[in-house]
Design a protein around this motif. Structure first.
Motif, PDB file in Angstrom:
ATOM      1  N   LEU A  37      40.806  39.534  35.745  1.00 15.07           N
ATOM      2  CA  LEU A  37      39.945  38.467  35.244  1.00 15.07           C
ATOM      3  C   LEU A  37      39.696  37.496  36.391  1.00 15.07           C
ATOM      4  O   LEU A  37      40.635  36.915  36.930  1.00 15.07           O
ATOM      5  CB  LEU A  37      40.618  37.756  34.066  1.00 15.07           C
ATOM      6  N   CYS A  47      34.842  39.864  42.683  1.00 11.22           N
ATOM      7  CA  CYS A  47      35.125  40.793  41.589  1.00 11.22           C
ATOM      8  C   CYS A  47      34.696  42.220  41.993  1.00 11.22           C
ATOM      9  O   CYS A  47      35.436  43.176  41.797  1.00 11.22           O
ATOM     10  CB  CYS A  47      34.389  40.335  40.338  1.00 11.22           C
ATOM     11  N   LEU A  97      37.402  37.336  25.197  1.00 12.49           N
ATOM     12  CA  LEU A  97      38.463  37.590  26.175  1.00 12.49           C
ATOM     13  C   LEU A  97      39.846  37.541  25.531  1.00 12.49           C
ATOM     14  O   LEU A  97      40.784  38.151  26.039  1.00 12.49           O
ATOM     15  CB  LEU A  97      38.410  36.566  27.302  1.00 12.49           C
ATOM     16  N   TYR A 104      45.193  40.956  30.797  1.00  5.68           N
ATOM     17  CA  TYR A 104      44.715  41.207  32.151  1.00  5.68           C
ATOM     18  C   TYR A 104      45.928  41.276  33.065  1.00  5.68           C
ATOM     19  O   TYR A 104      46.944  40.641  32.832  1.00  5.68           O
ATOM     20  CB  TYR A 104      43.738  40.089  32.591  1.00  5.68           C
TER      21      TYR A 104
END
Length: 105
Positions: A37, A47, A97, A104
């Protein structure tokens, strides 16, 4: 890239970001199958770099719709990477999320 100022190398901000992300990847043991994340993901470059270097999936969250749009363009350019980008704040995470797997690495 050195603690000794007399032997330092000057980097552009982009080069410094790439070097910092590579160092973080080396020290964090991210591996294929992990879920990363990236809070405050900006335009999505870190990312994408993390996913490319490790095989992990990466979810980017940023407050700016323009940054999220650029991140999504990156995801479209590199469909072999498991990338997604969403608008939101790290102080108020989007509900999706926190639901489902919500974990994560």
């Amino acid at each position: 890239l050195s603690l000794n100022p007399s032997s330092s190398i000057e980097l552009t901000p982009e080069q410094a970001g790439i070097a910092l992300t590579e160092r973080m990847v080396r020290s964090s043991n991210i591996k294929p199958g992990d879920r990363v994340l990236d809070l405050g993901s900006g335009k999505g470059l870190a990312c994408a770099q993390i996913a490319s270097l490790t095989g992990a999936s990466c979810v980017g969250i940023d407050r700016s719709p323009e940054n999220v749009a650029r991140g999504r363009e990156l995801a479209d350019q590199f469909p072999d990477l498991n990338l997604s980008y969403h608008e939101g704040s790290f102080t108020e995470l989007p509900e999706f999320l926190l639901e489902g797997e919500g974990r994560y690495d």
